[in-house]
Design an enzyme around this catalytic site. Structure first.
Site, mmCIF file in Angstrom:
data_model
loop_
_atom_site.group_PDB
_atom_site.id
_atom_site.type_symbol
_atom_site.label_atom_id
_atom_site.label_comp_id
_atom_site.label_asym_id
_atom_site.label_seq_id
_atom_site.Cartn_x
_atom_site.Cartn_y
_atom_site.Cartn_z
ATOM 1 N N THR A 1 0.853 -1.263 0.008
ATOM 2 C CA THR A 1 -0.123 0.036 -0.094
ATOM 3 C C THR A 1 0.933 1.473 -0.013
ATOM 4 O O THR A 1 1.880 1.356 0.363
ATOM 5 C CB THR A 1 -0.937 0.018 1.174
ATOM 6 O OG1 THR A 1 -0.378 -0.040 2.303
ATOM 7 C CG2 THR A 1 -1.881 -1.138 1.183
ATOM 8 N N ASP A 2 0.218 2.293 -0.186
ATOM 9 C CA ASP A 2 0.677 3.748 -0.276
ATOM 10 C C ASP A 2 0.490 4.502 1.140
ATOM 11 O O ASP A 2 0.101 3.540 1.827
ATOM 12 C CB ASP A 2 0.178 4.912 -1.243
ATOM 13 C CG ASP A 2 -1.385 4.859 -1.207
ATOM 14 O OD1 ASP A 2 -1.847 4.547 -0.081
ATOM 15 O OD2 ASP A 2 -1.927 5.241 -1.947
ATOM 16 N N TYR A 3 0.910 5.436 1.495
ATOM 17 C CA TYR A 3 0.668 6.158 2.792
ATOM 18 C C TYR A 3 -0.670 6.264 3.150
ATOM 19 O O TYR A 3 -1.110 6.196 4.513
ATOM 20 C CB TYR A 3 1.327 7.277 2.826
ATOM 21 C CG TYR A 3 2.891 7.519 2.444
ATOM 22 C CD1 TYR A 3 3.760 6.929 3.598
ATOM 23 C CD2 TYR A 3 3.324 7.981 1.377
ATOM 24 C CE1 TYR A 3 5.084 6.843 3.285
ATOM 25 C CE2 TYR A 3 4.773 7.942 1.111
ATOM 26 C CZ TYR A 3 5.520 7.468 2.305
ATOM 27 O OH TYR A 3 7.053 7.480 2.019
ATOM 28 N N GLY A 4 -1.637 6.382 2.495
ATOM 29 C CA GLY A 4 -3.226 6.264 2.532
ATOM 30 C C GLY A 4 -3.654 4.834 3.027
ATOM 31 O O GLY A 4 -4.804 4.763 3.171
ATOM 32 N N ILE B 1 -3.895 2.514 0.817
ATOM 33 C CA ILE B 1 -4.395 1.978 -0.551
ATOM 34 C C ILE B 1 -3.789 1.242 -1.118
ATOM 35 O O ILE B 1 -2.496 1.597 -1.347
ATOM 36 C CB ILE B 1 -5.331 3.205 -1.342
ATOM 37 C CG1 ILE B 1 -6.315 4.006 -0.556
ATOM 38 C CG2 ILE B 1 -5.561 2.730 -2.655
ATOM 39 C CD1 ILE B 1 -6.896 5.041 -1.149
#
Length: 157
Positions: free
Chosen positions: A36-39, A41
């Protein structure tokens, strides 16, 4: 996160709707933090890695090790890829990568659906085309070596 309506299929991805449901190989995955990314997602490249894992495992399920195909002198590079992202996947979600292959001469065309295990949510549809290439000469083969073609025929293509 509000759900957007599904986008209409385009190009090569549109032909997936005609595929017999029983012809799919299913490979389960779970989205972990490193996907995932920092969010939280799932990063777009994670889907591509899952698709390759599913392709290799699909071949393994019929007794074909990808490394053995390469050892026969037949490399299979990706020459075309088309993905449609329908919905975002969050960290911790369990998914199924569904794949099937059709053989078009020396082209191996793999269709994909990444969905929820109950198939109620569709996250990604994709198509990846590989070609058979002579490893020594670095040239696309005009036809598959018989041993490679026989092995791939076990997928019922």
């Amino acid at each position: 996160m509000p759900q957007k309506p599904d986008l209409a299929p385009t190009g090569a991805i549109a032909r997936q709707s005609a595929i017999n449901d029983s012809s799919w190989f299913e490979y389960p995955v779970r989205s972990h933090p490193h996907h995932t990314d920092y969010g939280g997602i799932v990063w777009h490249g994670s889907y591509i890695a899952w698709m390759e894992e599913a392709r290799v495992e699909c071949l393994r399920s019929i007794g074909v090790e990808f490394a053995d195909l390469v050892a026969l002198g037949c490399d299979m590079p990706v020459v075309e890829m088309s993905l449609r992202y329908h919905r975002s996947v969050l960290m911790g979600v369990t998914l199924v990568v569904r794949t099937r292959m059709t053989l078009e001469g020396v082209r191996l065309v793999w269709d994909y659906q990444i969905c929820s295990p109950d198939r109620q949510e569709l996250y990604v549809t994709a198509q990846v085309t590989l070609v058979a290439m002579d490893r020594e000469k670095g040239k696309i083969l005009r036809q598959l070596p018989p041993a490679v073609k026989n092995a791939l025929m076990r997928l019922g293509v």
